[in-house]
Design a protein around this motif. Sequence first.
Motif, short mmCIF file in Angstrom:
data_model
loop_
_atom_site.label_atom_id
_atom_site.label_comp_id
_atom_site.label_asym_id
_atom_site.label_seq_id
_atom_site.Cartn_x
_atom_site.Cartn_y
_atom_site.Cartn_z
N GLY A 19 52.96 -92.04 35.03
CA GLY A 19 51.58 -91.63 35.34
C GLY A 19 51.34 -91.30 36.81
O GLY A 19 50.21 -91.38 37.28
N VAL A 20 52.41 -90.96 37.54
CA VAL A 20 52.22 -90.64 38.96
C VAL A 20 52.85 -89.28 39.28
O VAL A 20 53.73 -88.80 38.58
N GLU A 21 52.36 -88.69 40.38
CA GLU A 21 52.93 -87.44 40.89
C GLU A 21 53.31 -87.66 42.35
O GLU A 21 52.58 -88.33 43.09
N ILE A 22 54.42 -87.08 42.76
CA ILE A 22 54.83 -87.16 44.17
C ILE A 22 54.16 -86.02 44.93
O ILE A 22 54.19 -84.86 44.49
N GLY A 29 62.36 -78.47 32.32
CA GLY A 29 61.57 -78.38 33.54
C GLY A 29 60.80 -79.64 33.87
O GLY A 29 59.95 -79.66 34.77
N ILE A 30 61.07 -80.74 33.13
CA ILE A 30 60.43 -82.03 33.40
C ILE A 30 61.17 -82.71 34.55
O ILE A 30 62.40 -82.61 34.65
N VAL A 31 60.41 -83.44 35.40
CA VAL A 31 61.04 -84.22 36.47
C VAL A 31 60.57 -85.67 36.36
O VAL A 31 59.38 -85.96 36.51
N GLY A 32 61.50 -86.56 36.09
CA GLY A 32 61.19 -88.00 36.05
C GLY A 32 61.47 -88.59 37.42
O GLY A 32 62.44 -88.21 38.08
N VAL A 33 60.60 -89.54 37.87
CA VAL A 33 60.78 -90.11 39.21
C VAL A 33 60.79 -91.64 39.18
O VAL A 33 60.22 -92.27 38.27
N ALA A 34 61.44 -92.22 40.19
CA ALA A 34 61.41 -93.67 40.43
C ALA A 34 61.92 -93.89 41.84
O ALA A 34 62.46 -92.96 42.44
#
Length: 366
Positions: free
Chosen positions: A352-355, A41-46
């Motif tokens: 360290g960020v959230e969308i 359930g983890i979501v990695g973003v870039a």
Amino acid sequence: MKITAVEAIPFAIPYAKPLKFASGEVATAEHVLIRVHTEDGIVGVAEAPPRPFTYGETQAGIVAVVESLFAPQVTGLRVTEREVARARLGRTIGNPTAKAAIDMAMWDAFGKTVGLGVSELLGGYTDRLRVSHMLGFDEPAAMVAEAERMIATHGIRTFKVKVGRRPVDLDIAVVRALREAFGDGVELYVDGNRGWTPAESMRAMRGLADLDLLFAEELCAADEVLGRRWLVGHLDVPFIADESAVTPADITREVLGGSATAISIKTARTGFTGSQRAHHLAEGLGVEVVMGNQIDGQLGTACTIAFGAAHQRTSHRAAELSNFLDMTDDLLTEPLLITDGELRVRPGAGIGVEIDPDKLARYRTS
Ligand code: MUC
Ligand code: MG
């Protein structure tokens, strides 16, 4: 830790002030948000910023290559299997920012899985970097006014001045105006984005000789092989290879061929895994590193700070972390804040960020 899906979401956020330089112009951040989902359930973003004038990528092309080739190649891998992902994605030529964003989203997912920040996982050298601001083409008075605003509002005191216009005296006048306005209270360097010939570059550098520049970046194209070697051999400041030195082989060729004496590392095009290779190579070759900016939004900038702060060599010089200031909005729940000329690594796991879901809904284009 297994990857179950990879999304590529195009979005568009306008710039309040377009950035103009010798190879192009950016008026809207038409980027692609990459989301890597895991079985936990983890979501990695870039984010991937298409720069057709530099790497040939377009927004639609990034979405297509991720959906049709890259997502199936990484789905099923563990987020720690970054070298496997790199090898599989490497079978496709080009597409650097699409590949980099997948790599960084995997690192973000890895950090979130183990509860550690990516910057500490990469090396954890420091928690902040000095910021360098990029000044795009304009009249000398307007560029001085923008620098003044950056000093007054954000405490930024290092400026990369875009050059490469004709006649070269146009750009010499800008740099001279900046030095006259701020004296030795600012650091200045120039970036030509391949706009000049080697001879024009030499003429410009002679005109700038008394202005105490830190560096000169990509003034002429690396394809001017002998001309650029001649230029670099005659300069008394380091010559940064930026778009000419993306891969380890590019960097080795440029530096050992005498056509560059420093490199720019941009996480937007080499991710964290490729940027590690560039960093270690720069250390081995003994060349300076500047953390560059691919005209990133805040998500991309958070990636640059995470990598730059992780090592001594990448945190020595001011890093290019401020282009997002010219955007009208962004995607993060908590905006990045530059204070006293510095940006801090985001606390928290991963990057360290959230969308912000509302912002994404507003700016996504499909
Ligand atoms: C830079 O450093 O050159 C402009 C073109 C590009 O590829 O990156 C930006 C900034
Ligand atoms: Mg550059």
